[in-house]
Design an enzyme around this catalytic site. Structure first.
Site, short mmCIF file in Angstrom:
data_model
loop_
_atom_site.label_atom_id
_atom_site.label_comp_id
_atom_site.label_asym_id
_atom_site.label_seq_id
_atom_site.Cartn_x
_atom_site.Cartn_y
_atom_site.Cartn_z
N HIS A 77 7.46 -26.99 -0.96
CA HIS A 77 6.83 -28.13 -1.63
C HIS A 77 5.72 -27.67 -2.57
O HIS A 77 4.90 -28.48 -3.01
CB HIS A 77 6.32 -29.13 -0.59
N LYS A 126 -14.32 0.92 -3.90
CA LYS A 126 -15.40 1.39 -3.03
C LYS A 126 -16.44 2.15 -3.84
O LYS A 126 -17.64 1.96 -3.65
CB LYS A 126 -14.85 2.30 -1.93
N GLU A 146 0.83 -1.21 0.00
CA GLU A 146 0.00 0.00 0.00
C GLU A 146 0.87 1.27 0.00
O GLU A 146 0.43 2.33 -0.45
CB GLU A 146 -0.92 -0.02 1.24
O1 PA5 Z 1 -3.46 1.75 5.74
C1 PA5 Z 1 -4.58 2.19 5.60
O2 PA5 Z 1 -4.84 3.40 5.80
C2 PA5 Z 1 -5.76 1.30 5.26
O3 PA5 Z 1 -5.38 0.03 4.92
C3 PA5 Z 1 -6.73 1.23 6.43
O4 PA5 Z 1 -6.06 0.72 7.55
C4 PA5 Z 1 -7.96 0.38 6.14
O5 PA5 Z 1 -8.52 0.77 4.92
C5 PA5 Z 1 -8.98 0.51 7.26
O6 PA5 Z 1 -9.36 1.84 7.40
P1 PA5 Z 1 -10.12 2.37 8.67
O7 PA5 Z 1 -9.28 2.16 9.87
O8 PA5 Z 1 -10.36 3.82 8.38
O9 PA5 Z 1 -11.44 1.60 8.77
#
Ligand code: PA5
Length: 451
Positions: free
Chosen positions: A312, A426, A291
């Site tokens: 394996h 989303k 990410e």
């Molecule tokens: O790293 C990030 O910002 C995302 O992966 C969030 O952790 C994830 O989308 C969850 O978001 P939130 O804590 O707002 O529900």
């Protein structure tokens, strides 16, 4: 007492990366380190994690421990609801530090942490509800934005069961919300219901939040020594500080090695472990690196393997598939138990050559043999060693990876602290579900499906 420290061995990349390529990235290190520490680089609004370990106060830790203590008294199970950064860190530490068969035991010293909100599985949620029926349970609901769909659905459903079982007032005592200081649906809901809340700081992104209450509270409930976790991160913070020379800074060295390998066409990094409890540490790492770096059509693809099991299966691909990969192996130096292979008079299985050896000794030889075979096969190898798998060392590892990905992202010239790409799905999902406010998108997507 000085604790043994995380080690980084880059000798396994020498055949694939020239010293001049490493030097080229090393020269940029001072600039990127300055940008990070002076807050002048990309994404500088999200640098709260950088000094976080040193800023965690005694008062804050006591608040976490007291809340955990209260929940332990009220619950046999605690459902930790969250996704991404609001899920993976807790799961990683919980799996790494629990007895592999804890869940099969009749009695537990601490409440068992169960997870929800990390999928939209109807069967998963139904089975969880059916398990929780009649049990003494509580909820830690974690969402920084407070608006993420997956955990919101899970919370609504599980909260309803809790209220049905113990009544609304007692349910309130068993629910803790961890969210933004002022924004989001979870914040308003928690304020209205009067839940105990903890704040995720504005400047700490989800995947960097494991050392905030997001990670610390559920782990404290599960009986993890969160002070040791924080101390490990603090010690690593000092070790990879800007004042440390690039040669002595393992986070800088890892960031440089990754970028040099990427420039040589090694587009996939496989994080491997030889310890079955490390599976979710790799899941946490995949989120942190994937990410943070995968943007602008750039970035190493992050994969993981659990070894020796995957030797394996994926072992064949790693040894002889396309040469676009490198490996980063996390090696745990000392196991927690000692188990020796027994001598067998009949030796029908032919294993007496191993009699008297520790299982871990065999594991270490599997690791060394694989490393040599993979390097010979053209797979560069980075080796991270951890003295033991305990809270202190996981704290070191977490901060090491966080600091390295920030530097690595800057070397790649992307903003390591945003995630614009996660919004695309989303928008489509909300349009398909006809969420209010998405009318035009709904119309457009329906038309697209008809065409
Ligand atoms: O790293 C990030 O910002 C995302 O992966 C969030 O952790 C994830 O989308 C969850 O978001 P939130 O804590 O707002 O529900």
């Amino acid at each position: 007492m000085i604790q043994p420290q995380l080690g980084l061995d880059l000798s396994g990349i020498k055949a694939s990366v020239s010293p001049s390529s490493l030097e080229q990235f090393a020269r940029k290190y001072d600039l990127y380190s300055a940008q990070l520490h002076e807050g002048t680089g990309l994404g500088h609004d999200f640098l709260g994690w950088l000094n976080l370990p040193a800023e965690i106060s005694e008062e804050h830790l006591q608040d976490i421990e007291q809340t955990a203590q209260r929940m332990r008294g009220l619950c046999d199970y605690v459902v930790s609801i969250g996704i991404g950064g609001s899920y993976l860190g807790v799961r990683a530490v919980q799996e790494a530090l629990s007895d592999s068969f804890e869940w099969l035991k009749d009695k537990h010293e601490h409440p068992q942490i169960l997870f929800a909100g990390h999928n939209i599985g109807e069967d998963y949620l139904s089975e969880l509800l059916s398990f929780l029926k009649g049990k003494r349970f509580g909820i830690i609901n974690i969402s920084k934005s407070g608006t993420t769909t997956e955990p919101a659905i899970a919370f609504r459903i599980i909260k309803a069961l809790l209220e049905e079982q113990v009544g609304c007032e007692a349910a309130r005592e068993r629910i803790v919300a961890i969210t933004d200081r002022s924004r989001g649906a979870l914040r308003s809901l928690a304020d209205q219901e009067g839940y105990k809340t903890f704040i995720i700081p504005d400047d700490v992104g989800g995947r960097f939040s494991v050392l905030t209450p997001v990670g610390l509270l559920p782990l404290a409930v599960a009986g993890v020594n969160v002070r040791a976790l924080v101390q490990g991160a603090r010690d690593m913070m000092a070790r990879v500080d800007r004042s440390v020379s690039v040669e002595d800074n393992p986070a800088a060295q890892y960031a440089i090695a990754r970028n040099a390998l990427y420039a040589e066409g090694k587009k996939i990094e496989i994080l491997g472990n030889y310890h079955p409890k490390m599976h979710y540490i790799a899941e946490w790492w995949k989120q942190l690196y994937g990410e943070s770096e995968g943007k602008e059509h750039k970035g190493i693809f992050n994969a993981s393997v659990d070894l020796t099991a995957d030797l394996h299966s994926m072992g064949q691909w790693i040894q002889e598939g396309e040469r676009s990969i490198f490996e980063t192996i996390i090696s745990i130096q000392q196991s927690e138990y000692e188990l020796r292979i027994p001598h067998d008079e009949a030796n029908l299985d032919g294993l007496n050559f191993l009699a008297g050896k520790r299982v871990d000794e065999v594991n270490k030889m599997a690791e060394l043999g694989t490393r040599m075979a993979h390097v010979d096969g053209g797979v560069p190898n980075i080796r991270i060693s951890l003295p033991r798998l305990d809270a202190y060392n996981i704290g070191q590892l977490f901060y090491f990876f966080e600091k390295a990905v920030a530097l690595s992202g800057y070397m790649l010239e992307v903003n390591p602290f945003n995630q614009p790409g996660v919004e695309a799905y989303k928008g489509n999902m909300f349009a398909l579900l006809e969420k209010p406010g998405y009318e035009a998108a709904t119309e457009a997507i329906k038309k697209r499906l008809q065409d």
